[in-house]
Design a protein around this motif. Structure first.
Motif, short mmCIF file in Angstrom:
data_model
loop_
_atom_site.label_atom_id
_atom_site.label_comp_id
_atom_site.label_asym_id
_atom_site.label_seq_id
_atom_site.Cartn_x
_atom_site.Cartn_y
_atom_site.Cartn_z
N THR A 1 24.82 5.21 -96.68
CA THR A 1 24.57 4.35 -97.83
C THR A 1 23.36 3.44 -97.66
OG1 THR A 1 26.18 2.75 -97.00
CG2 THR A 1 26.97 4.36 -98.63
N THR A 2 22.77 3.42 -96.46
CA THR A 2 21.53 2.66 -96.29
C THR A 2 20.31 3.48 -96.70
OG1 THR A 2 21.16 3.32 -93.98
CG2 THR A 2 22.54 1.38 -94.36
N TYR A 3 20.50 4.78 -96.97
CA TYR A 3 19.40 5.68 -97.33
C TYR A 3 19.33 5.80 -98.85
CZ TYR A 3 16.56 9.98 -97.35
OH TYR A 3 15.59 10.93 -97.57
N TRP A 4 18.17 5.51 -99.42
CA TRP A 4 18.06 5.40 -100.87
C TRP A 4 18.22 6.72 -101.61
CZ3 TRP A 4 14.01 7.47 -103.91
CH2 TRP A 4 12.94 8.04 -103.18
N LYS A 5 18.12 7.85 -100.89
CA LYS A 5 18.32 9.14 -101.55
C LYS A 5 19.77 9.63 -101.51
CE LYS A 5 13.62 11.01 -101.08
NZ LYS A 5 12.82 12.12 -100.54
N THR A 6 20.65 8.87 -100.89
CA THR A 6 22.07 9.22 -100.88
C THR A 6 22.61 9.12 -102.31
OG1 THR A 6 22.39 8.48 -98.61
CG2 THR A 6 24.35 8.56 -100.02
N ARG A 7 23.33 10.15 -102.73
CA ARG A 7 23.80 10.23 -104.12
C ARG A 7 25.31 10.38 -104.17
NH1 ARG A 7 19.55 8.81 -107.57
NH2 ARG A 7 17.69 9.23 -106.31
N PHE B 1 32.56 10.56 -105.15
CA PHE B 1 32.28 11.49 -104.06
C PHE B 1 30.77 11.67 -103.91
CE2 PHE B 1 33.22 13.68 -108.00
CZ PHE B 1 32.19 14.58 -108.16
N PHE B 2 30.36 11.96 -102.69
CA PHE B 2 28.95 12.22 -102.40
C PHE B 2 28.58 13.63 -102.84
CE2 PHE B 2 30.03 8.98 -99.20
CZ PHE B 2 29.01 8.06 -99.42
N ILE B 3 27.36 13.77 -103.37
CA ILE B 3 26.84 15.11 -103.68
C ILE B 3 25.55 15.38 -102.90
CG2 ILE B 3 27.87 15.34 -105.95
CD1 ILE B 3 25.04 14.55 -107.08
N SER B 4 25.07 14.39 -102.17
CA SER B 4 23.88 14.57 -101.33
C SER B 4 24.32 15.01 -99.94
CB SER B 4 23.10 13.26 -101.24
OG SER B 4 23.95 12.19 -100.84
N ASP B 5 23.40 15.61 -99.20
CA ASP B 5 23.68 15.93 -97.80
C ASP B 5 23.93 14.65 -97.01
OD1 ASP B 5 23.38 18.65 -98.27
OD2 ASP B 5 21.25 18.65 -97.75
N SER B 6 23.19 13.62 -97.33
CA SER B 6 23.35 12.32 -96.67
C SER B 6 24.54 11.57 -97.25
CB SER B 6 22.09 11.47 -96.85
OG SER B 6 22.32 10.14 -96.41
N HIS C 1 23.85 10.43 -111.23
CA HIS C 1 22.47 10.05 -110.96
C HIS C 1 21.98 10.96 -109.83
CE1 HIS C 1 19.39 6.57 -110.20
NE2 HIS C 1 18.82 7.68 -110.66
N LEU C 2 21.25 12.00 -110.22
CA LEU C 2 20.84 13.02 -109.27
C LEU C 2 19.40 12.81 -108.80
CD1 LEU C 2 23.40 14.25 -110.67
CD2 LEU C 2 22.43 16.48 -110.20
N GLY C 3 19.01 13.62 -107.79
CA GLY C 3 17.66 13.55 -107.25
C GLY C 3 16.69 14.45 -108.00
N TRP C 4 15.57 14.79 -107.36
CA TRP C 4 14.46 15.49 -108.00
C TRP C 4 14.42 16.95 -107.57
CZ3 TRP C 4 14.60 10.67 -105.99
CH2 TRP C 4 14.31 9.61 -106.87
N TRP C 5 13.89 17.78 -108.44
CA TRP C 5 13.84 19.22 -108.23
C TRP C 5 13.11 19.59 -106.94
CZ3 TRP C 5 16.06 23.52 -109.61
CH2 TRP C 5 15.41 24.74 -109.39
N ASN C 6 11.98 18.97 -106.71
CA ASN C 6 11.12 19.39 -105.59
C ASN C 6 11.32 18.55 -104.33
OD1 ASN C 6 10.04 17.03 -106.50
ND2 ASN C 6 7.98 17.84 -106.91
N ASP C 7 12.46 17.90 -104.19
CA ASP C 7 12.73 17.06 -103.02
C ASP C 7 13.27 17.93 -101.88
OD1 ASP C 7 13.87 15.24 -101.12
OD2 ASP C 7 13.93 13.70 -102.68
N GLU C 8 12.48 18.07 -100.83
CA GLU C 8 12.87 18.93 -99.71
C GLU C 8 13.99 18.32 -98.88
OE1 GLU C 8 9.38 19.89 -97.49
OE2 GLU C 8 8.47 21.04 -99.13
#
Length: 263
Positions: free
Chosen positions: A114-120, A106-111, A140-147
């Motif tokens: 799958t072509t967007y590298w920040k999609t999680r 399942f996705f946990i990112s807003d995006s 595999h999560l993103g970064w704390w300060n990623d707006e």
């Protein structure tokens, strides 16, 4: 119960096939119950062989190496989260020698593009461990300060999906240094999770990343960003960093973490 997590950095490593063999040999020798892998890639252009898995899928080749070594059979769940380096489908995997009762991704990112590298995305399995259901997530999560893709939102989404009364382990690359206060690691702890490293009766220094790597281009510190967390307190016999040049050879830009839990 013995578990391992590793960000594989797959197909970005020199002598990649030799490193897959070395990982397989280590898995065979250490006889892990569950292995969570991140950055588990396959070429977009490669031929499909089964479902969404293609012929050069990293975990497919790892599974083949385990079979060649005569290791106990490991079942695999894999899914891809986003396109990496323009030519790969980068995903996550879980291998286990226990009976899989259910699997999930399942996705946990807003995006969800799958072509967007920040999609999680997260991959999960529930296994029967001596008739007890236990759930494992490869993360595999993103970064704390990623707006664009805030870490807090990803954690909230993950924990909402993982809400149940079963024992669960969240394993992987959380991209937040556990040694830094008032950021992502503290947020995870505030959510009621338990760090097996902190619970361990025996542990080492804990560093899983040294110097700059992809996503940490300016880093000059020793980081502890690869974690094995649980949603309940557990008795942890030991927590050790592996593939760090001290405990086994280096095979990725991340070191792995192996934890032994008394169930």
């Amino acid at each position: 119960m013995k578990v391992l997590t590793l960000n594989c950095h797959s197909w970005q490593e020199d002598e990649q096939l030799a490193k897959i063999h070395y990982l397989a040999k280590t898995i065979q020798e250490n006889d892990y119950d569950v292995i969570a892998l991140q950055e588990v890639s396959q070429s977009i252009a490669a031929q499909n062989v089964s479902g969404n898995i293609k012929e050069d899928n990293f975990v497919r080749l790892l599974q083949a190496e385990l079979e060649k070594l005569g290791a106990v059979k490991y079942d695999v769940v894999w899914d891809f989260a986003h396109i990496g380096y323009d030519v790969y489908e980068e995903g996550l995997a879980i291998l286990t020698k226990h009976s899989i009762k259910k699997s999930d991704s399942f996705f946990i990112s807003d995006s969800t593009d799958t072509t967007y590298w920040k999609t999680r995305k997260i991959v999960g399995v529930t296994v029967s461990y001596y008739n007890q259901p236990v759930t494992f997530y490869s993360c595999h999560l993103g970064w704390w300060n990623d707006e664009e893709e805030p870490f807090q939102n990803q954690v909230d989404c993950l924990l909402h999906r993982a809400e149940n009364n079963e024992l669960a382990f969240l394993m992987g690359d959380f991209n937040n240094n556990a040694r830094l206060q008032n950021e992502g690691y503290d947020y995870l702890m505030q959510k009621g999770l338990y760090d097996t490293y902190q619970l361990a009766e025996r542990k080492d220094e804990g560093t899983t990343v040294q110097g700059k790597i992809a996503g940490w281009d300016e880093n000059k510190q020793n980081l502890r960003i690869d974690l094995i967390l649980s949603n309940q307190p557990v008795q942890v016999t030991s927590s050790k960093v592996i593939f760090n040049g001290i405990n086994r050879e280096v095979i990725s830009d991340h070191f792995g973490v192996e934890v032994q839990i008394n169930m």
